[in-house]
Write an enzyme that holds these catalytic residues in place. Structure first.
Site, PDB file in Angstrom:
ATOM      1  N   LYS A 112       1.048  -1.082   0.146  1.00  0.00           N
ATOM      2  CA  LYS A 112      -0.195  -0.150  -0.146  1.00  0.00           C
ATOM      3  C   LYS A 112       0.946   1.363   0.677  1.00  0.00           C
ATOM      4  O   LYS A 112       1.777   0.989   1.038  1.00  0.00           O
ATOM      5  CB  LYS A 112      -0.790   0.026   1.276  1.00  0.00           C
ATOM      6  CG  LYS A 112      -2.356  -1.288   0.934  1.00  0.00           C
ATOM      7  CD  LYS A 112      -2.833  -0.781   0.002  1.00  0.00           C
ATOM      8  CE  LYS A 112      -4.031  -2.124   0.188  1.00  0.00           C
ATOM      9  NZ  LYS A 112      -5.334  -1.384  -1.092  1.00  0.00           N
ATOM     10  N   LYS A 219     -13.343  -8.400  -7.430  1.00  0.00           N
ATOM     11  CA  LYS A 219     -13.170  -8.827  -6.364  1.00  0.00           C
ATOM     12  C   LYS A 219     -14.563  -8.795  -6.142  1.00  0.00           C
ATOM     13  O   LYS A 219     -15.783  -8.455  -7.136  1.00  0.00           O
ATOM     14  CB  LYS A 219     -13.196  -7.062  -4.791  1.00  0.00           C
ATOM     15  CG  LYS A 219     -11.754  -6.441  -4.716  1.00  0.00           C
ATOM     16  CD  LYS A 219     -11.992  -5.501  -4.386  1.00  0.00           C
ATOM     17  CE  LYS A 219     -10.792  -5.315  -3.040  1.00  0.00           C
ATOM     18  NZ  LYS A 219      -9.748  -4.233  -4.432  1.00  0.00           N
TER      19      LYS A 219
END
Length: 333
Positions: A112, A219
């Site tokens: 991240k 997703k």
């Protein structure tokens, strides 16, 4: 919901619904505890866990996915296990080794970056620490969650290119920005992946039509379930990586089923995120073993559902959210 997916009575969903709160080892997406609703359909246990900031219209797509997983037969699996990546939150470089130690045998790491309140220098040090820990053979991908503008993204990718990035996930927010950035950084050989531009878009195929990405990150929950996600990938005509939405092991199994059903799967998937939790609803938890996850449904343990039950007020809040999202689905049929 897809046309052939029936919507069960709301009472059937609420009858078995359990709301859990699972602590994370490291804060992720600004949260230290992940809440989710689990309930059982005729096909097995399923999960509804849209992030707290999503409105009912967006969250209803996640409920459609939960119903699809719990009530409908799923696409046939093409593989028995799924290679997954480790995930490193926006932690200090000194914490990287401890995070990676939670992911058994993973050869790929997603890092991240672009965290609010941090600098590019923090990202560089974090990615450098991952590269040092993984060695030259490890694969590193970064995820900015759309936080950079085009100039910032170009500068960041130039600074991070020395670490041999596999790809950059959602470096900018809009499709137009992604297309411009992809044009600018093509000479660097860093592919651009789209996540939010697929799962949060009114038209999930717009990014592919615009030539704004080299691959898609998909997703299961945010796209309405594995079957709908497979249709999107087929229409987009781009390689796909399946990622989690910080699900419990029950929800992760839905993502694993999606990855297992893809015709082609050239990348490790972001489905190892149960390793970010310090507790889960299944024993064993669906965590990577030698860098992979087995394909198959996951049933929660009753004792763990009890041990990690959310407070009464949070339970009521979530069940109210289920009912409102159910109303959204009914109205759309």
């Amino acid at each position: 919901m897809s046309n052939d997916a029936r919507l069960p009575p709301l009472g059937d969903i609420l009858e078995t619904a359990r709301v859990v709160a699972l602590p994370l080892a490291t804060r992720f997406r600004g949260v230290g505890v992940r809440e989710a609703v689990l309930f059982e359909g005729p096909e097995g246990w399923t999960e509804f866990s849209p992030f707290l900031e999503y409105d009912d219209a967006e969250a209803s797509v996640w409920l459609a996915a939960a119903v699809d997983w719990g009530w409908m037969p799923q696409p046939a699996a093409r593989r028995e296990s799924i290679g997954v990546n480790a995930t490193v939150p926006a932690v200090a470089a000194t914490e990287v080794s401890a995070v990676l130690a939670r992911f058994d045998g993973c050869r790929t790491t997603k890092v991240k970056v672009a965290e609010a309140g941090q600098r590019l220098g923090d990202d560089i040090e974090r990615v450098r620490a991952v590269r040092e820990a993984m060695g030259p053979e490890g694969r590193i991908r970064i995820d900015a969650n759309g936080a950079w503008n085009v100039d910032e993204a170009e500068r960041a990718l130039h600074a991070l290119a020395e670490f041999d990035l596999e790809y950059a996930e959602q470096p900018c927010a809009s499709v137009d920005e992604l297309a411009e950035l992809r044009r600018r950084v093509k000479y660097m050989g860093i592919p651009i992946a789209a996540d939010e531009s697929v799962r949060k878009a009114a038209d999930p195929l717009a990014v592919a039509r615009a030539g704004a990405a080299d691959l898609l990150v998909i997703k299961a929950q945010p796209l309405g379930g594995a079957r709908r996600a497979l249709d999107i990938v087929a229409e987009a005509g781009l390689p796909a990586v399946v990622s989690s939405a910080l699900d419990t092991s029950v929800g992760l199994a839905m993502g694993v089923a999606l990855a297992a059903a893809l015709p082609d799967l050239d990348y490790d998937c972001g489905l190892g995120t149960a390793s970010l939790f310090t507790a889960d609803v299944a024993e064993p938890s669906l965590q990577p073993h030698r860098g992979a996850l087995a394909v198959g449904r996951v049933d929660p343990e009753p004792a763990l559902l009890d041990a990690h039950a959310a407070s009464v007020d949070r339970r009521d809040w979530w069940l109210g959210r289920v009912a409102r999202c159910y109303g959204e689905l009914e109205a759309a049929r």
